[in-house]
Design a protein around this motif. Structure first.
Motif, short mmCIF file in Angstrom:
data_model
loop_
_atom_site.label_atom_id
_atom_site.label_comp_id
_atom_site.label_asym_id
_atom_site.label_seq_id
_atom_site.Cartn_x
_atom_site.Cartn_y
_atom_site.Cartn_z
N CYS A 197 0.82 -1.21 0.00
CA CYS A 197 0.00 0.00 0.00
C CYS A 197 0.85 1.26 0.00
O CYS A 197 0.55 2.23 -0.71
CB CYS A 197 -0.94 -0.01 1.21
N ALA A 201 0.84 3.96 -2.78
CA ALA A 201 0.24 5.22 -2.35
C ALA A 201 1.12 6.42 -2.68
O ALA A 201 0.61 7.52 -2.94
CB ALA A 201 -0.02 5.18 -0.84
N ALA A 205 -0.58 9.47 -4.53
CA ALA A 205 -0.74 10.74 -3.83
C ALA A 205 -0.06 11.87 -4.61
O ALA A 205 -0.59 12.99 -4.70
CB ALA A 205 -0.16 10.64 -2.42
N MET A 220 -9.89 11.36 -7.05
CA MET A 220 -10.22 11.18 -5.63
C MET A 220 -11.49 10.34 -5.48
O MET A 220 -11.58 9.50 -4.58
CB MET A 220 -10.38 12.53 -4.96
N LEU A 223 -10.54 6.83 -6.04
CA LEU A 223 -9.79 6.32 -4.89
C LEU A 223 -10.71 5.98 -3.72
O LEU A 223 -10.54 4.96 -3.04
CB LEU A 223 -8.76 7.36 -4.46
N LEU A 224 -11.68 6.85 -3.47
CA LEU A 224 -12.54 6.67 -2.30
C LEU A 224 -13.70 5.71 -2.55
O LEU A 224 -14.41 5.37 -1.60
CB LEU A 224 -13.09 8.03 -1.85
N LEU A 227 -14.21 2.78 -0.24
CA LEU A 227 -14.69 3.09 1.11
C LEU A 227 -16.20 3.20 1.17
O LEU A 227 -16.79 3.10 2.24
CB LEU A 227 -14.05 4.39 1.60
N HIS A 277 -6.36 -3.47 -2.29
CA HIS A 277 -7.40 -2.63 -2.90
C HIS A 277 -8.28 -1.97 -1.85
O HIS A 277 -8.63 -0.79 -1.96
CB HIS A 277 -8.25 -3.50 -3.84
N PRO A 281 -6.78 3.40 0.13
CA PRO A 281 -7.14 4.79 0.45
C PRO A 281 -6.63 5.24 1.82
O PRO A 281 -6.31 6.43 2.00
CB PRO A 281 -8.67 4.77 0.42
N TYR A 282 -6.54 4.32 2.78
CA TYR A 282 -6.07 4.70 4.11
C TYR A 282 -4.58 5.05 4.09
O TYR A 282 -4.10 5.73 5.01
CB TYR A 282 -6.31 3.56 5.10
N VAL A 284 -3.13 6.41 1.10
CA VAL A 284 -2.99 7.56 0.19
C VAL A 284 -3.34 8.87 0.90
O VAL A 284 -2.61 9.87 0.76
CB VAL A 284 -3.88 7.37 -1.05
N LEU A 285 -4.43 8.89 1.64
CA LEU A 285 -4.91 10.16 2.20
C LEU A 285 -3.92 10.81 3.17
O LEU A 285 -3.66 12.02 3.07
CB LEU A 285 -6.27 9.95 2.86
#
Length: 401
Positions: A197, A201, A205, A220, A223-224, A227, A277, A281-282, A284-285
């Motif tokens: 990750c 990431a 990013a 974005m 990416l999200l 979630l 997968h 996101p956790y 990247v952010l």
């Protein structure tokens, strides 16, 4: 001065009142359940709840040879009472955790006992006739270990350990070191997913930060999107994509890269792909937040002073985004430790994480004590790793920049 103090106190009281619902919520749904889990991991009342006379009488046994006749009498009275109330299975199940053959011994003994004890019955002689196991020290040692109300039996079982009659620890070879191997496997998969990750990431990013507002917003959303989708749905989707006739194998065969379908499911590969997968996101952010806080003029100044791209990245840029990398990596690692559905659907028998065995002991074997002990071990290991990480990196460096 008095009015200022009163005003300050009122503001603090109002702040505490506003925070109180959150504190109560955390107590109710987080700390109280955790305390209950920790209690269950050391509580051992199954035997004493069914056989209270035996649990009390065997306290006076020194653990060598066979116990006194009074202990035999207590067992007979307890099992006859359990026969009436149909609760002997609880004691049999607990003793079976310790020694697998004892469930049969307890069940056979209960069936052979009368409803009411006869006067003057020599149970020290009668019980070994019903089952020879009552004439051997092993069953009494198991009863002594299970008398409760507290013990380390479940916690030791979580580490594949047992106590011998003398109280010394030894490995439980009959189970082949199951839970220690599972714990190592859980942390290995979590670490691997974290590394993947973070590697993915960093460019993601940087792309989000470098593109225009419209493209960045679209990326974005992409990416999200994971979630906003159920974990079960995402895992099922990967089952469709990774199977032998799935999209990936079909594409690779059609373009001629492979001749036979790859094994991408029901193994470690499928677990790593799906978890990456889900958790990307956790990572990247936090990294994106750290990158946005790096002043662009610093990299320009480094370039103007003769530093090449690599030196600029490692000397100027990387140290400033390291807190974001740290936060993202820690978040992904901790989250991946607790995944159950994804390894269950996409992994094989050798790819299940510790949460699978917690659920198995809760719902299948109904061994709540061992399930709580495994959960406590996972919780303690997570806290220890987090504490070590804080000590090495520093809490002030964990953030978004």
């Amino acid at each position: 001065m008095s009015e200022t103090t009163t005003t300050g106190f009122s503001i603090k009281a109002a702040g505490l009142f506003l925070v109180l619902p959150l504190v109560l919520f955390l107590l109710a749904v987080f700390f109280v359940p955790l305390a209950g889990m920790l209690r269950l991991s050391i509580e051992d009342r199954d035997l004493s709840s069914v056989m209270p006379l035996t649990a009390e009488a065997i306290k006076r046994w020194d653990g060598t040879g066979l116990p006194a006749p009074a202990v035999y009498d207590a067992v007979a009275l307890d099992l006859m009472a359990a026969k009436k109330t149909r609760t002997a299975g609880v004691a049999a199940r607990r003793l079976n955790y310790d020694t697998p053959s004892l469930r049969t011994v307890i069940t056979a003994t209960v069936r052979s006992l009368p409803e009411i004890a006869g006067t003057g019955t020599d149970w020290a002689a009668e019980l070994p006739v019903i089952d020879p196991a009552w004439g051997r020290p092993e069953i009494w040692q198991a009863i002594a270990r299970a008398r409760g109300p507290w013990s380390d039996f479940y916690l030791l079982s979580a580490f594949d350990l047992r106590r011998d009659p003398a109280g010394r620890l030894h490995a439980a070879r009959d189970e082949g070191g199951l839970y220690v191997d599972v714990l190592i496997r859980t942390f290995t998969i979590a670490f691997t997913v974290t590394v993947i990750c973070i590697v993915l990431a960093l460019p993601a990013a940087f792309l989000l930060m470098s593109t225009g507002a419209g493209v960045s917003s679209l990326l974005m959303i992409v990416l999200l999107l994971p979630l906003w989708t159920s974990v079960l749905v995402r895992s099922a989707a990967w089952m469709v994509i990774l199977q032998k006739n799935g999209l990936i194998n079909t594409l690779l065969i059609n373009i001629g890269l492979i001749g036979q379908p790859l094994e991408l499911i029901y193994n470690r590969t499928g677990v790593l792909i799906a978890l990456t997968h889900i958790l990307l996101p956790y990572a990247v952010l936090p990294i994106l937040g750290a990158m946005r806080n790096v002043p662009r003029n610093q990299t320009l100044a480094a370039n103007s002073l003769g530093a090449g791209p690599l030196r600029t990245f490692f000397s100027v840029y990387l140290p400033q985004i390291l807190p974001g990398i740290s936060a993202g990596g820690l978040l992904v690692f901790i989250l991946s430790l607790g995944y159950y559905i994804t390894p269950l659907l996409l992994g094989g028998a050798g790819d299940q994480l510790l949460p699978y065995y917690i659920a198995f002991n809760t719902t299948q074997t109904v061994n709540w004590g061992l399930a709580a002990a495994l959960g406590s071990v996972l919780l303690a290991a997570t806290f220890l790793l987090y504490a070590a990480y804080i000590r090495l990196v520093g809490v002030q460096r964990i953030g978004l920049g």
